[in-house]
Design an enzyme around this catalytic site. Structure first.
Site, PDB file in Angstrom:
ATOM      1  N   CYS A 194       1.038  -0.893   0.087  1.00 46.89           N
ATOM      2  CA  CYS A 194      -0.077   0.077   0.362  1.00 46.89           C
ATOM      3  C   CYS A 194       0.556   1.241   0.339  1.00 46.89           C
ATOM      4  O   CYS A 194      -0.020   2.176  -0.929  1.00 46.89           O
ATOM      5  CB  CYS A 194      -0.903  -0.183   1.221  1.00 46.89           C
ATOM      6  SG  CYS A 194      -0.029   0.159   2.987  1.00 46.89           S
ATOM      7  N   ASP A 195       2.123   1.152   0.408  1.00 45.92           N
ATOM      8  CA  ASP A 195       2.910   2.440   0.468  1.00 45.92           C
ATOM      9  C   ASP A 195       3.093   3.287  -0.459  1.00 45.92           C
ATOM     10  O   ASP A 195       3.984   4.334  -1.504  1.00 45.92           O
ATOM     11  CB  ASP A 195       4.391   2.256   1.059  1.00 45.92           C
ATOM     12  CG  ASP A 195       4.375   1.306   1.931  1.00 45.92           C
ATOM     13  OD1 ASP A 195       3.403   0.495   2.432  1.00 45.92           O
ATOM     14  OD2 ASP A 195       5.210   1.329   2.897  1.00 45.92           O
ATOM     15  N   ALA A 196       3.266   2.040  -1.983  1.00 47.27           N
ATOM     16  CA  ALA A 196       3.091   2.280  -3.166  1.00 47.27           C
ATOM     17  C   ALA A 196       2.439   3.043  -3.480  1.00 47.27           C
ATOM     18  O   ALA A 196       2.842   4.326  -4.729  1.00 47.27           O
ATOM     19  CB  ALA A 196       3.423   1.549  -3.740  1.00 47.27           C
TER      20      ALA A 196
ATOM     21  N   PHE B 122       0.959   6.144  -2.613  1.00 46.28           N
ATOM     22  CA  PHE B 122       2.069   7.915  -1.951  1.00 46.28           C
ATOM     23  C   PHE B 122       2.888   7.259  -2.749  1.00 46.28           C
ATOM     24  O   PHE B 122       3.055   8.864  -3.673  1.00 46.28           O
ATOM     25  CB  PHE B 122       2.549   7.513  -0.277  1.00 46.28           C
ATOM     26  CG  PHE B 122       3.132   8.448  -0.096  1.00 46.28           C
ATOM     27  CD1 PHE B 122       2.280  10.273   0.288  1.00 46.28           C
ATOM     28  CD2 PHE B 122       4.980   9.103  -0.466  1.00 46.28           C
ATOM     29  CE1 PHE B 122       2.987  11.117   0.539  1.00 46.28           C
ATOM     30  CE2 PHE B 122       4.982  10.173  -0.156  1.00 46.28           C
ATOM     31  CZ  PHE B 122       4.493  11.190   0.660  1.00 46.28           C
TER      32      PHE B 122
END
Length: 808
Positions: free
Chosen positions: A177-179, A181
């Site tokens: 999920c960081d991707a 951003f």
């Protein structure tokens, strides 16, 4: 209207979910200034300690091998998140040092992305590269990102995002999920600055793949990656990492402003944002932070954590500022969170309690930090500042109107009109995209709700030349006609019709052959003749027109309108105005000031005849042929001849810039006068019913660029009030004192006979980084607009300009 309904859908998304805590009342010490000061303190500390960041790095108590105090590479994701926050901060900091610091980082890395071509973490620095590109129009800031993303489009990865699958491409796509951003905001911004929808299409395809894998519809949060599907908190809830969801939420706040308002997929991102906002609000802790495991028992997470909290604070404050979230519902959440963040800042300016690098809930320490946490804090502080400042100035009636962005990437010249109109509550703008794209484009802005509704291309890759701007005419069925042409490189002009209820939807492209090269389209309708005129440069490179009696569906043959009298391939340069009934007024030069000391002439065209301002007859066009400058009224006498000396424009040469007719039908002409490369003047000539009153009204400053030494920022007159004058100049209009190298916008009301020394100018812009040039005024009963071009301008084929302005 279909596109307006889509754009206004965000107004139906105001939220009113319940909250599990009661926020403390706002501290009297919490003001916009206090927030700004603290944000600056943290920014200053981080810049001062940037080259020794490892010394202050938060590390787990039992660190893995990869967790150390070595300096991160400039382009790693940790720093990329810092730059993203610094980019938000620089916009409200009132100090160019933060912009210069980011430029330094970009320059020393040749504006390259990091080493892994597909990895989202190695794309995040592109966010601030493209933001700076919008300000400085330096191709070096754009081209590396565009080249790498073009390569990805040509060589896409298609494997699964599942973390544990045998054929996983989770790191080469967006499998964590960081991707969301790191990469999507870069793709969205690249689409905006280039006008290329292919980047938006790819972003949406990949975002949906991640969403489909990691989004929990039940819990309204994102799993960090597929390895968390079967993991649980001690209380039995799913594990949702705070910073991981902070990455997603902040990424939406960074990306949504760059999504076209008319893009059909935009509502997906607004809907996702509002769902997350509801959930985030409902699980805030009493201390203003969020637990590192969002649904875990707060007792299990006794230590506060600031990176996730800062990302949530940024995202929620942004939503309030944009009118997406209800202020009364969400402001207490934001201010409570901000107080918790402020309490985590040391006296020196270090942001503590940032969880170390990881992928799951962990630990934090009061005296250690991380650059990505600081980036989140800077972004949060910037939005909280705007939130509080908007309240503090809400009752200030003397506040200047806010400068709005009406259309991105939309250069225009000044010899086409109307290149912007107001119709059905919308501001419709024509422009030509810069940065090598060259689309002839239409932008639509909703004046009532003050939002960009979108843009559409009339002709892809038309030429990156600002002379190719479309002109518009509103037809009786509420559709629009747009007419446009290349800059004297084709023997035809183009035209298209919009839908009657959607000015982002246009029909097929038509062409009108002319027999000679054409440019500069100008559309004026005369009701008494039931005729639409299209004035342009055509026959013998002179002013020419064609007419239509069916609002542009069919056109007649070209008619030679004004004929040059200067030797060689010279031509008059005209500006037009009309009373809409029976008269077209024209002010024009006898040549180009680059080769001739041009004069300014005036005539009126009515019933096929030419007249002077006092109504005296000059000649009939059909019987006597095109008007010659010597037959018209000469308003200003230029230097004539062709002598230039060491200068790049002829001596004492004038350019016509603006012409309007007042309620009595009297003409008013704004024009510039070239004295030298660094000294030009604005003049105003007005007919009072008996005589011309011609005088200097302002210093126009220096040339806009070298080859066209007589190009200024321009003067424009208000069609509804010719005494209302707007100018662009790089010197003080009254004294000629330099302003610092960039052109700024000024306006004034100029009385009859007033000259430069008598006029009080109001400065509208104070922008040290960008030119503000080529203003125009679009009046209407409900909303009037002053619009101009803001950005970088090198030549007429090398620019990056947004159309901005004020609504009043």
């Amino acid at each position: 209207m279909r596109f307006l309904a889509r754009a206004l859908s965000l107004c139906t998304l105001l939220l009113a979910a319940g909250c599990q805590h009661t926020a403390e009342p706002r501290s009297p010490e919490l003001t916009s200034e206090s927030v700004k000061n603290l944000t600056q303190k943290v920014a200053e500390w981080q810049i001062e300690h940037f080259e020794e960041q490892g010394k202050y790095r938060a590390l787990p108590q039992d660190p893995p091998d990869w967790a150390n105090r070595e300096q991160y590479h400039d382009l790693e994701w940790h720093n990329g998140a810092l730059y993203a926050g610094m980019n938000q901060w620089r916009k409200i900091a009132d100090d160019p040092k933060y912009t210069e610091w980011l430029k330094m980082i970009g320059e020393r890395n040749d504006w390259a992305l990091h080493r892994r071509p597909y990895h989202a973490n190695d794309h995040v620095v592109g966010q601030f590269y493209l933001a700076l590109y919008e300000d400085f129009n330096d191709p070096a800031m754009l081209n590396p990102v565009r080249s790498q993303f073009d390569w990805i489009l040509e060589n896409p990865k298609t494997g699964t995002l599942d973390w544990n699958a045998e054929n996983t491409h989770a790191h080469e796509r967006w499998g964590w999920c960081d991707a969301l951003f790191m990469a999507p905001p870069v793709w969205a911004r690249l689409a905006k600055v280039t006008g290329e929808e292919k980047y938006l299409d790819f972003m949406h395809q990949e975002y949906l793949a991640t969403y489909d894998l990691l989004w929990s519809e039940e819990d309204q949060l994102f799993f960090r990656d597929s390895s968390f599907f079967d993991q649980r908190e001690k209380n039995g809830e799913n594990i949702y990492w705070s910073r991981g969801n902070g990455w997603v939420f902040a990424g939406l706040a960074l990306m949504i402003p760059d999504l076209p308002r008319g893009w059909e997929e935009r509502d997906f991102y607004l809907d996702l944002y509002t769902k997350m906002a509801r959930k985030i609000r409902s699980i805030q802790r009493d201390d203003g932070t969020w637990s590192m495991g969002l649904l875990g028992d707060p007792a299990q997470y006794p230590i506060k954590e600031t990176s996730g909290t800062a990302f949530f604070t940024f995202g929620l404050a942004w939503g309030i500022n944009e009118g997406i979230l209800d202020r009364d519902t969400y402001e207490p959440v934001v201010l409570n969170a901000w107080q918790a963040l402020a309490d985590a800042v040391t006296d020196e300016g270090l942001l503590g309690h940032v969880q170390p690098v990881g992928a799951a809930p962990g630990e934090s320490f009061p005296d250690y930090t991380e650059v990505y946490g600081v980036g989140a804090f800077l972004a949060a502080g910037s939005e909280v500042y705007k939130l509080l400042e908007s309240q503090e100035t809400a009752n200030d009636q003397a506040a200047k109107p806010t400068i709005q962005t009406f259309m991105h990437n939309s250069g225009w010249c000044w010899f086409q009109d109307p290149r912007a109109i107001i119709h059905d509550g919308q501001l419709i703008i024509g422009g030509v995209a810069g940065n090598g794209i060259g689309d002839a484009a239409v932008g639509v802005y909703d004046l009532e709700n003050r939002v960009i509704l979108g843009r559409t291309s009339l002709h892809k890759h038309f030429d990156h030349d600002d002379h190719n701007t479309p002109a518009f005419f509103a037809r009786t069925d509420d559709s629009l006609l747009a007419v446009y042409a290349r800059h004297s490189t084709e023997n035809k002009h183009y035209y298209r019709f919009s839908d009657s209820d959607d000015y982002l939807s246009w029909g097929e492209e038509h062409t009108l052959e002319s027999g000679e090269p054409v440019t500069y389209m100008n559309l004026y309708s005369l009701a008494a003749e039931d005729t639409l005129y299209n004035f342009y440069r055509g026959i013998e490179w002179n002013p020419t027109f064609v007419t239509s009696n069916d609002e542009g569906a069919n056109w007649g043959d070209p008619v030679h309108f004004i004929k040059s009298e200067v030797e060689g391939r010279n031509r008059p340069y005209p500006r037009y105005a009309s009373n809409g009934k029976d008269t077209v007024a024209v002010s024009f030069t006898d040549a180009h000031p680059r080769v001739h000391g041009t004069s300014i002439y005036y005539a009126e065209f009515r019933n096929g005849n030419f007249y002077k301002a006092d109504g005296s007859f000059i000649k009939n066009l059909k019987k006597d042929g095109p008007l010659k400058p010597s037959e018209a009224e000469r308003i200003f006498e230029g230097g004539g001849g062709g002598f230039r000396g060491h200068e790049l424009s002829a001596h004492n040469s004038a350019w016509t810039s603006s012409i309007v007719l007042d309620e009595q039908g009297h003409p008013h002409i704004g024009y510039s006068l070239y004295l030298s490369n660094n000294d030009q003047r604005y003049r105003l000539a007005s007919w009072d019913g008996e005589r011309w009153i011609d005088r200097e009204v302002a210093h126009a400053g220096s040339r806009l660029y070298e080859r066209e030494a007589s190009y200024t920022g321009l003067i424009t007159l208000d069609p509804s009030d010719p005494n209302h004058v707007v100018i662009s100049t790089d010197v003080h209009p009254k004294t000629g004192e330099a302003l610092g190298g960039k052109h700024q916008i000024f306006r004034a009301h100029i009385g009859e006979g007033q000259k430069t020394a008598d006029i009080q100018w109001e400065q509208v812009t104070d922008d040290p980084a960008r030119h503000n040039i080529r203003p125009m005024i679009i009046p209407q009963e409900s909303h009037s607009v002053i619009a101009w071009q803001r950005g970088q301008y090198t030549t007429y084929t090398d620019y990056y300009l947004d159309t901005v302005g004020i609504v009043y």
